[in-house]
Design an enzyme around this catalytic site. Structure first.
Site, mmCIF file in Angstrom:
data_model
loop_
_atom_site.group_PDB
_atom_site.id
_atom_site.type_symbol
_atom_site.label_atom_id
_atom_site.label_comp_id
_atom_site.label_asym_id
_atom_site.label_seq_id
_atom_site.Cartn_x
_atom_site.Cartn_y
_atom_site.Cartn_z
ATOM 1 N N GLU A 85 0.797 -1.223 0.000
ATOM 2 C CA GLU A 85 0.000 0.000 0.000
ATOM 3 C C GLU A 85 0.834 1.280 0.000
ATOM 4 O O GLU A 85 0.299 2.368 -0.210
ATOM 5 C CB GLU A 85 -0.939 -0.009 1.209
ATOM 6 C CG GLU A 85 -2.043 -1.057 1.091
ATOM 7 C CD GLU A 85 -2.952 -1.109 2.302
ATOM 8 O OE1 GLU A 85 -2.520 -0.666 3.381
ATOM 9 O OE2 GLU A 85 -4.081 -1.603 2.166
ATOM 10 N N GLU A 116 6.660 -21.722 8.787
ATOM 11 C CA GLU A 116 7.081 -20.849 9.888
ATOM 12 C C GLU A 116 8.073 -21.511 10.835
ATOM 13 O O GLU A 116 8.697 -20.827 11.651
ATOM 14 C CB GLU A 116 5.865 -20.379 10.680
ATOM 15 C CG GLU A 116 5.186 -21.446 11.506
ATOM 16 C CD GLU A 116 4.029 -20.879 12.313
ATOM 17 O OE1 GLU A 116 4.071 -21.039 13.540
ATOM 18 O OE2 GLU A 116 3.107 -20.283 11.730
#
Length: 307
Positions: A85, A116
């Site tokens: 963004e 992870e």
């Protein structure tokens, strides 16, 4: 063998939602809203470390460095979202803020949970992105224990980068497994409405924190004047073109038609247009003036005597 995580705050049961499945829907909605408000409070309590993070990132930007978010699952997706963004909001280079997620781009749309647990993969991601002492690496792990993030932070420090760690569990619960960092942001959001579901309060608090870090770092380097998005990338769509024209009109006092004309003369660049107005100069001269102020608009308006 896997570790017992019952000491992690985000893995603890929330007494307020113990009967969630039996609650009337309206009551459950109110409960979730009440719990979400705790995320906002948690961010508010971290004003000082978040400000320290902003200072680190702004300093990196000023010397040509980058901000890189590293996370897995929801934490990784939030980092990628914040990075994505920045270019349309601030006309920043896409390489300036980067999101790294365990499992790679595929993990954005489909969960790759096992990724992870690999600290070596996190370290390799740092190497692959050629981290230097000019950069800041921000690790995000709601439960604090994500091995991928730990590996990335260790490698980032070894590469000379500044590091930030955002977590939503008491750092003391990690003991000697807490990675060393320059800034530690502990968002005390508490147990989730659904035990362990950190896309809820923890995710909300994390998103708010990333918003604050990237936004205020961009403000510090002149990407905003007042609260106006003067570096908006107005070439992308009609909404952003309109926003740029309105910014020009508001800052210069010109009519909409006159603001559109100036916007066009400035090649669609709102900040350049404002400088052209106040300094009564050409587009190229405005660019040189902005180069001299390192992109900051306020000194050029102040010089004109019309601030």
């Amino acid at each position: 063998m896997f570790a017992d995580r019952s000491n992690i705050d985000t893995e603890k049961p929330n007494a307020a939602s113990a009967q969630l499945d039996a609650m009337p829907i309206a009551e459950a909605v109110r409960l979730m809203n009440q719990q979400d408000s705790l995320a906002v409070q948690a961010v508010g309590r971290c004003a000082e470390p978040i400000a320290a993070a902003v200072q680190l990132v702004a300093a990196a930007f000023n010397c040509g460095g980058r901000l890189l978010y590293v996370g897995a699952g929801t934490s990784g997706r939030l980092g990628v979202l914040d990075a994505a963004e920045c270019p349309p909001t601030f006309s920043s280079d896409p390489s300036m803020v980067v999101g790294i997620i365990a499992g790679g781009p595929e993990a954005l749309q489909q969960s790759i949970e096992g990724a992870e647990d690999d600290p070596a993969a996190g370290a390799q991601a740092i190497k692959d992105n050629r981290i230097t002492a000019h950069d800041v690496v921000c690790g995000i792990a709601a439960g604090g224990t994500t091995a991928y993030v730990h590996g990335a932070l260790v490698q980032a420090r070894a590469s000379g980068a500044k590091t930030i760690f955002i977590l939503c569990t008491d750092p003391a619960s990690l003991g000697d497994k807490l990675p060393a960092t320059d800034v530690l942001i502990y968002l005390a959001t508490g147990p989730e409405v659904i035990t362990g579901s950190t896309r809820l309060k923890a995710g909300t608090a994390t998103k708010l924190t990333l918003n604050t870090i990237s936004t205020l770092a961009m403000v510090q380097i002149g990407k905003v004047f007042g609260n106006a998005m003067v570096d908006v990338d107005s070439g992308k769509n009609a909404k952003l073109k309109d926003r740029a024209v309105r910014i020009i009109g508001e800052l210069t006092g010109r009519s909409r038609d006159a603001a559109i004309t100036l916007w066009q003369q400035a090649g669609g660049n709102a900040k350049r247009a404002v400088v052209m107005h106040f300094q009564q100069c050409s587009a190229s001269q405005a660019d040189e003036l902005l180069r001299q102020t390192r992109g900051r608009l306020r000194p050029l308006i102040a010089i004109s005597g019309q601030e």
